[in-house]
Design a protein around this motif. Structure first.
Motif, PDB file in Angstrom:
ATOM      1  N   GLU A  87      10.057  -3.000   1.997  1.00 11.58           N
ATOM      2  CA  GLU A  87       9.640  -2.593   3.333  1.00 11.58           C
ATOM      3  C   GLU A  87       8.809  -3.731   3.904  1.00 11.58           C
ATOM      4  OE1 GLU A  87      10.778   0.214   4.566  1.00 11.58           O
ATOM      5  OE2 GLU A  87      11.594   0.906   2.645  1.00 11.58           O
ATOM      6  N   ASP A  88       9.036  -4.040   5.185  1.00  5.88           N
ATOM      7  CA  ASP A  88       8.248  -5.089   5.809  1.00  5.88           C
ATOM      8  C   ASP A  88       7.960  -4.715   7.249  1.00  5.88           C
ATOM      9  OD1 ASP A  88      10.874  -5.465   6.812  1.00  5.88           O
ATOM     10  OD2 ASP A  88      10.420  -7.534   7.269  1.00  5.88           O
ATOM     11  N   HIS A  89       7.105  -5.476   7.877  1.00  4.16           N
ATOM     12  CA  HIS A  89       6.881  -5.284   9.303  1.00  4.16           C
ATOM     13  C   HIS A  89       6.549  -6.612   9.947  1.00  4.16           C
ATOM     14  CE1 HIS A  89       2.480  -5.595   9.519  1.00  4.16           C
ATOM     15  NE2 HIS A  89       2.456  -4.929   8.379  1.00  4.16           N
ATOM     16  N   HIS A  90       6.688  -6.643  11.279  1.00  4.13           N
ATOM     17  CA  HIS A  90       6.486  -7.878  12.052  1.00  4.13           C
ATOM     18  C   HIS A  90       5.377  -7.720  13.091  1.00  4.13           C
ATOM     19  CE1 HIS A  90      10.134  -9.538  10.328  1.00  4.13           C
ATOM     20  NE2 HIS A  90      10.732  -8.407  10.591  1.00  4.13           N
ATOM     21  N   TYR A  91       4.597  -6.665  12.972  1.00  6.78           N
ATOM     22  CA  TYR A  91       3.551  -6.432  13.953  1.00  6.78           C
ATOM     23  C   TYR A  91       2.539  -7.568  13.917  1.00  6.78           C
ATOM     24  CZ  TYR A  91      -0.096  -4.042  16.572  1.00  6.78           C
ATOM     25  OH  TYR A  91      -1.038  -3.715  17.501  1.00  6.78           O
ATOM     26  N   PHE A  97       6.072  -9.768   7.058  1.00  6.61           N
ATOM     27  CA  PHE A  97       5.734  -9.857   5.649  1.00  6.61           C
ATOM     28  C   PHE A  97       6.076  -8.558   4.944  1.00  6.61           C
ATOM     29  CE2 PHE A  97       1.948  -8.611   7.930  1.00  6.61           C
ATOM     30  CZ  PHE A  97       1.455  -7.548   7.216  1.00  6.61           C
ATOM     31  N   THR A  98       6.292  -8.687   3.650  1.00  7.08           N
ATOM     32  CA  THR A  98       6.612  -7.521   2.838  1.00  7.08           C
ATOM     33  C   THR A  98       5.330  -6.746   2.596  1.00  7.08           C
ATOM     34  OG1 THR A  98       8.418  -8.685   1.771  1.00  7.08           O
ATOM     35  CG2 THR A  98       7.543  -6.753   0.618  1.00  7.08           C
ATOM     36  N   ILE A 103      10.727  -0.612  -7.047  1.00 15.29           N
ATOM     37  CA  ILE A 103      11.733  -0.933  -8.055  1.00 15.29           C
ATOM     38  C   ILE A 103      11.971   0.323  -8.858  1.00 15.29           C
ATOM     39  CG2 ILE A 103      12.326  -2.360 -10.054  1.00 15.29           C
ATOM     40  CD1 ILE A 103      10.387  -4.458  -8.946  1.00 15.29           C
ATOM     41  N   SER A 104      13.240   0.694  -9.015  1.00 14.94           N
ATOM     42  CA  SER A 104      13.565   1.907  -9.743  1.00 14.94           C
ATOM     43  C   SER A 104      14.600   1.626 -10.812  1.00 14.94           C
ATOM     44  CB  SER A 104      14.118   2.972  -8.790  1.00 14.94           C
ATOM     45  OG  SER A 104      13.150   3.367  -7.865  1.00 14.94           O
ATOM     46  N   THR A 105      14.385   2.231 -11.973  1.00 10.94           N
ATOM     47  CA  THR A 105      15.427   2.316 -12.990  1.00 10.94           C
ATOM     48  C   THR A 105      15.973   3.726 -12.899  1.00 10.94           C
ATOM     49  OG1 THR A 105      13.972   3.114 -14.750  1.00 10.94           O
ATOM     50  CG2 THR A 105      14.111   0.714 -14.462  1.00 10.94           C
ATOM     51  N   ARG A 106      16.874   4.092 -13.764  1.00  8.54           N
ATOM     52  CA  ARG A 106      17.394   5.459 -13.715  1.00  8.54           C
ATOM     53  C   ARG A 106      16.372   6.491 -14.179  1.00  8.54           C
ATOM     54  NH1 ARG A 106      22.577   5.704 -12.277  1.00  8.54           N
ATOM     55  NH2 ARG A 106      23.846   3.876 -12.602  1.00  8.54           N
ATOM     56  N   THR A 107      15.300   6.051 -14.805  1.00  6.88           N
ATOM     57  CA  THR A 107      14.335   7.002 -15.348  1.00  6.88           C
ATOM     58  C   THR A 107      12.903   6.781 -14.884  1.00  6.88           C
ATOM     59  OG1 THR A 107      14.017   5.609 -17.287  1.00  6.88           O
ATOM     60  CG2 THR A 107      15.705   7.342 -17.448  1.00  6.88           C
ATOM     61  N   GLU A 108      12.643   5.770 -14.050  1.00  6.17           N
ATOM     62  CA  GLU A 108      11.268   5.442 -13.689  1.00  6.17           C
ATOM     63  C   GLU A 108      11.224   4.722 -12.358  1.00  6.17           C
ATOM     64  OE1 GLU A 108       7.480   3.700 -16.208  1.00  6.17           O
ATOM     65  OE2 GLU A 108       9.512   3.334 -16.916  1.00  6.17           O
ATOM     66  N   ASP A 109      10.148   4.967 -11.587  1.00  5.70           N
ATOM     67  CA  ASP A 109       9.932   4.297 -10.292  1.00  5.70           C
ATOM     68  C   ASP A 109       8.620   3.528 -10.346  1.00  5.70           C
ATOM     69  OD1 ASP A 109      12.223   5.395  -9.016  1.00  5.70           O
ATOM     70  OD2 ASP A 109      11.130   7.250  -8.644  1.00  5.70           O
TER      71      ASP A 109
END
Length: 111
Positions: A87-91, A97-98, A103-109
């Motif tokens: 996610e980023d913004h330009h305000y 900037f980010t 980041i997600s795996t199948r079992t964890e975020d």
């Protein structure tokens, strides 16, 4: 010749060769990447832990945990399967900037 090879070999004065033609022509996928996969249902939200990453040390731990992720199929083992969302913004910023990375795996975020 494949369509990519034909396109790459064209030498018309009005057309330039694709700058990645050599890489595209030499690209080969491991057979395991071409296997049909059975879709996997996601785990229940309640059983998927969320880790807030707020320090460099915590980020290093996440990297090690992600490196350890393995997925197994009936015929082979894959090294890694993750999803990344930025996610980023330009305000008030020309480049922007980010401001959040997930980041997600199948079992964890990880946030």
């Amino acid at each position: 010749l494949s369509a990519i090879e034909q396109h790459a070999m064209q030498s018309q004065p009005t057309k330039k060769r694709h700058p990645l033609a050599d890489e595209l022509l030499s690209l080969h996928y491991p057979p395991a990447q071409l296997e049909a996969a059975t879709p996997q249902l996601p785990v229940e939200l309640e059983s998927c832990p969320l880790t807030m990453v707020e320090t460099v040390e915590a980020l290093q731990e996440v990297v090690e945990r992600i490196r350890a992720v393995k997925e197994v199929r009936a015929t082979s083992t894959f090294a890694l399967s993750i999803a990344v969302d930025l996610e980023d913004h330009h305000y008030r910023s020309f480049m922007g900037f980010t401001c959040l990375m997930q980041i997600s795996t199948r079992t964890e975020d990880f946030l």
